[in-house]
Write a protein that holds these residues in place. Structure first.
Motif, PDB file in Angstrom:
ATOM      1  N   UNK A   1       0.865  -1.173   0.000  1.00 42.95           N
ATOM      2  CA  UNK A   1       0.000   0.000   0.000  1.00 42.95           C
ATOM      3  C   UNK A   1       0.904   1.226   0.000  1.00 42.95           C
ATOM      4  N   UNK A   2       0.926   1.949  -1.108  1.00 43.28           N
ATOM      5  CA  UNK A   2       1.852   3.064  -1.254  1.00 43.28           C
ATOM      6  C   UNK A   2       1.492   4.204  -0.311  1.00 43.28           C
ATOM      7  N   UNK A   3       2.516   4.734   0.348  1.00 42.34           N
ATOM      8  CA  UNK A   3       2.268   5.797   1.308  1.00 42.34           C
ATOM      9  C   UNK A   3       1.859   7.111   0.672  1.00 42.34           C
ATOM     10  N   UNK A   4       2.320   7.381  -0.552  1.00 46.53           N
ATOM     11  CA  UNK A   4       2.029   8.687  -1.164  1.00 46.53           C
ATOM     12  C   UNK A   4       0.731   8.703  -1.933  1.00 46.53           C
ATOM     13  N   UNK A   5       0.266   7.551  -2.421  1.00 47.16           N
ATOM     14  CA  UNK A   5      -0.982   7.525  -3.198  1.00 47.16           C
ATOM     15  C   UNK A   5      -2.086   6.724  -2.543  1.00 47.16           C
ATOM     16  N   UNK A   6      -1.729   5.810  -1.631  1.00 46.40           N
ATOM     17  CA  UNK A   6      -2.733   4.944  -1.034  1.00 46.40           C
ATOM     18  C   UNK A   6      -3.144   3.792  -1.916  1.00 46.40           C
ATOM     19  N   UNK A   7      -2.518   3.649  -3.082  1.00 47.05           N
ATOM     20  CA  UNK A   7      -2.862   2.562  -3.988  1.00 47.05           C
ATOM     21  C   UNK A   7      -2.299   1.243  -3.473  1.00 47.05           C
ATOM     22  N   UNK A   8      -3.066   0.157  -3.669  1.00 48.07           N
ATOM     23  CA  UNK A   8      -2.621  -1.189  -3.305  1.00 48.07           C
ATOM     24  C   UNK A   8      -2.139  -1.893  -4.561  1.00 48.07           C
ATOM     25  N   UNK A   9      -0.872  -2.343  -4.570  1.00 52.02           N
ATOM     26  CA  UNK A   9      -0.291  -2.982  -5.756  1.00 52.02           C
ATOM     27  C   UNK A   9       0.293  -4.332  -5.348  1.00 52.02           C
ATOM     28  N   UNK A  10       0.310  -5.269  -6.283  1.00 54.28           N
ATOM     29  CA  UNK A  10       0.917  -6.578  -6.051  1.00 54.28           C
ATOM     30  C   UNK A  10       2.434  -6.435  -5.994  1.00 54.28           C
ATOM     31  N   UNK A  11       3.065  -7.268  -5.185  1.00 54.23           N
ATOM     32  CA  UNK A  11       4.517  -7.157  -4.988  1.00 54.23           C
ATOM     33  C   UNK A  11       5.128  -8.547  -4.891  1.00 54.23           C
ATOM     34  N   UNK A  12       6.450  -8.576  -5.073  1.00 50.64           N
ATOM     35  CA  UNK A  12       7.241  -9.799  -4.873  1.00 50.64           C
ATOM     36  C   UNK A  12       8.279  -9.511  -3.799  1.00 50.64           C
ATOM     37  N   UNK A  13       9.045 -10.511  -3.437  1.00 52.60           N
ATOM     38  CA  UNK A  13      10.085 -10.334  -2.422  1.00 52.60           C
ATOM     39  C   UNK A  13      11.171  -9.378  -2.884  1.00 52.60           C
ATOM     40  N   UNK A  14      11.284  -9.136  -4.188  1.00 50.79           N
ATOM     41  CA  UNK A  14      12.323  -8.242  -4.705  1.00 50.79           C
ATOM     42  C   UNK A  14      11.807  -6.835  -4.978  1.00 50.79           C
ATOM     43  N   UNK A  15      10.554  -6.547  -4.686  1.00 54.30           N
ATOM     44  CA  UNK A  15       9.982  -5.228  -4.980  1.00 54.30           C
ATOM     45  C   UNK A  15      10.616  -4.142  -4.117  1.00 54.30           C
ATOM     46  N   UNK A  16      10.713  -2.945  -4.693  1.00 53.77           N
ATOM     47  CA  UNK A  16      11.281  -1.795  -3.990  1.00 53.77           C
ATOM     48  C   UNK A  16      10.231  -1.185  -3.073  1.00 53.77           C
ATOM     49  N   UNK A  17      10.667  -0.732  -1.904  1.00 57.74           N
ATOM     50  CA  UNK A  17       9.780  -0.125  -0.906  1.00 57.74           C
ATOM     51  C   UNK A  17      10.262   1.289  -0.631  1.00 57.74           C
TER      52      UNK A  17
END
Length: 574
Positions: A512-528
């Motif tokens: 759940x992105x802090x700046x937009x509030x959008x929920x996106x699918x992620x993997x273990x390698x995704x950037x946070x």
């Protein structure tokens, strides 16, 4: 029959071979299954050891023994609200452990002494005898004591008052982190007891109600019944009125249900636009209070209430706010689930909140853009551009939840039956409907004019203080806020949260992105990024459950095969 079993035919031999093979398979693979089971048991034990143990649920009454009397609590001070609501009103329930002060005026001298309520529920007065006061209200107990003393002493001036309060248990059950009995130290409000029980559950797929909390009371037959009192923590946070956060009495319990899925909405010229959990009996004035009141610089006088009619059409109802605020019951309509209130303001404003030098309202003019507003408000050095957000009021006459058939269908599915993907879609769509726009403030401040949008009347820009952390929640061992580290990916933050637990859906991680509030699918390698939240969904069944059932069936068939094989051998010997 004995002969046929002693000399089995071709089919019987084939049947024996299959059963013996199953038996061999069971014995061969049992060590592996036992090893896997021991590993799962060890992980579950480790998880349980890290969780706080809930207090056991209890409705027991102390037995009639003096050693079980709860010692009184030294109350150094009681707030005026507690004193007026419980002590002065006489509603306090007297029980074993309370202590009364007795003052006897003998004209020449004044004698004082304390008398405790024993385990039997009686006060033992010298020369008077026992006076039963157990589980009477304070008013009733005082009357019983005065009556007993007056019968024995007619000329003495004797006064009785409650001197010290006892500790007694109250059950807090339902959607709290540690359901069970908590101790009430004299006089305490419902919110204090809920906090002692670990607070309301507010997980990704499970949430406790904050507006429909029930107070139950135990009757003489040991049955729990609803009382007329209800706990509404939202209205209490807005008003501070004790009626929404009552003081608990002995013999009561708190029941926290699951938060209702139906809501009421408010937008327009109020402090906080948004949706709120519906509570039966809500009125227009309550919804205005939930919105933190009307805007003080231009108090509006009119509002539109949109209500869904029986034919499926939205019907506007004109509301005279001056009559509502004056307490006119005809104007202060009772709300229904799904009602939407739009408060009409006369002056147009936009708002900036948080880490800016000049927070507050700014007069709106046509053509005003987001970056110009930020320049006028001037960001501070502690402002978090990554976590900034733009909230736009919803015009209920143009856009409603019912206009989205997919969302309407998902909201009709019980919460327990929704999949994680459906929950994420509901979260995303309701965030969009509530007015949060997906603006990338980092790109905006870097000069990307695509995000420098035109503002509208009522827009609210929120600039929080920079919090360099990432929240990890859901099916992990230790959900927590973890300090941000640019070198870590999703997998690294999950490892710092203790790793996945046994019910985690490891391939369905959501950011759940802090700046937009959008929920996106992620993997273990995704950037946070700072302010993001990592949500690990929970699977419905425990991994390995199907294999355990298969192993048990094979073991049972193997036992049957052993029995048949033994009978065949016995018959051959015969």
């Amino acid at each position: 029959m004995i002969i046929s079993m002693a000399y089995p035919g071709r089919y019987m031999r084939l049947f024996y071979i299959v059963l013996v093979s199953l038996l061999i398979f069971d014995f061969a693979f049992y060590p592996f299954a036992a090893h896997a089971q021991s590993r799962r048991t060890a992980r579950q034990t480790e998880e349980k050891s890290e969780r706080p143990s809930p207090r056991p649920f209890t409705t027991s009454v102390p037995e009639e023994t003096e050693k079980e009397v709860t010692p009184p609590v030294e109350i150094k001070s009681i707030g005026k609200a507690a004193y007026d609501a419980v002590i002065r009103s006489g509603r306090y329930i007297v029980g074993p452990g309370d202590v009364f002060a007795v003052v006897i005026n003998r004209n020449e001298e004044i004698e004082t002494f304390e008398v405790p309520v024993g385990a039997s529920g009686s006060l033992l007065f010298p020369s008077v005898g026992p006076v039963s006061v157990a589980f009477l209200s304070l008013t009733e107990a005082n009357q019983a004591i005065q009556t007993a003393i007056t019968k024995r002493f007619h000329q003495l001036d004797i006064s009785i008052s409650l001197a010290r309060l006892r500790t007694f248990p109250i059950n807090v059950v339902g959607e709290v982190h540690m359901p069970g009995a908590v101790d009430v130290e004299g006089v305490e409000q419902a919110s204090q007891l809920i906090t002692k029980a670990g607070g309301l559950i507010d997980d990704f797929n499970r949430k406790g109600s904050s507006r429909n909390i029930q107070i139950m009371r135990l009757d003489e037959n040991g049955q729990w019944h609803n009382t007329e009192r209800r706990i509404d923590l939202e209205l209490w946070n807005r008003t501070g009125k004790a009626q929404y956060n009552p003081f608990l009495l002995d013999g009561e319990q708190i029941v926290v249900p699951v938060a209702r899925s139906d809501s009421i909405y408010i937008t327009g010229a109020v402090q906080y636009s948004g949706s709120y959990e519906f509570a039966p009996g809500d009125r227009v004035s309550d919804l205005i209070v939930l919105g933190n009141g009307l805007r003080a610089h231009s108090p509006p006088k009119r509002a539109h209430l949109l209500r869904l009619s029986d034919d499926g059409e939205w019907r506007p109802i004109d509301i005279d706010l001056s009559r509502v605020l004056a307490g006119d019951p005809e104007a202060n309509l009772t709300l229904q689930a799904g009602d939407k209130l739009y408060v009409i303001g006369e002056t147009k404003w936009v708002y900036v909140e948080g880490e800016v030098k000049f927070p507050g309202p700014f007069r709106f003019k046509e053509g005003l853009r987001l970056k110009e507003l930020l320049q006028r408000a001037e960001l501070t050095s502690e402002a978090s551009v990554v976590q900034a957000s733009l909230i736009r009021k919803v015009n209920f006459e143009e856009q409603t939840i019912e206009d989205d058939p997919a969302l309407n269908r998902l909201l009709g599915i019980p919460r327990s039956q929704r999949t994680d993907a459906e929950e994420a879609l509901i979260a995303l769509k309701t965030q969009q409907l509530s007015g949060r726009l997906p603006i990338d403030f980092v790109a905006l401040m870097a000069g990307d004019e695509q995000h420098n949008i035109l503002l509208q009347d009522g827009d609210v820009v929120r600039i929080p203080r920079f919090v360099p952390s990432v929240r990890v929640t859901g099916a992990v061992i230790s959900p927590a806020n973890i300090p941000y580290d640019a070198a870590l990916t999703v997998g690294g933050y999950i490892d710092l949260a203790g790793g996945f637990n046994t019910r985690a859906k490891e391939k369905d991680i959501i950011i759940v992105e802090g700046n937009t509030g959008n929920a996106i699918n992620a993997t273990l390698e995704s950037i946070v990024r700072p302010g993001d939240a990592i949500v690990v969904p929970t699977r419905a069944t425990v991994p390995g459950q199907g294999y355990r059932i298969t192993r048990e069936v094979i073991a049972m068939l193997g036992s049957i095969a052993s029995l048949v094989f033994t009978i065949v051998l016995i018959n051959r010997e015969l």
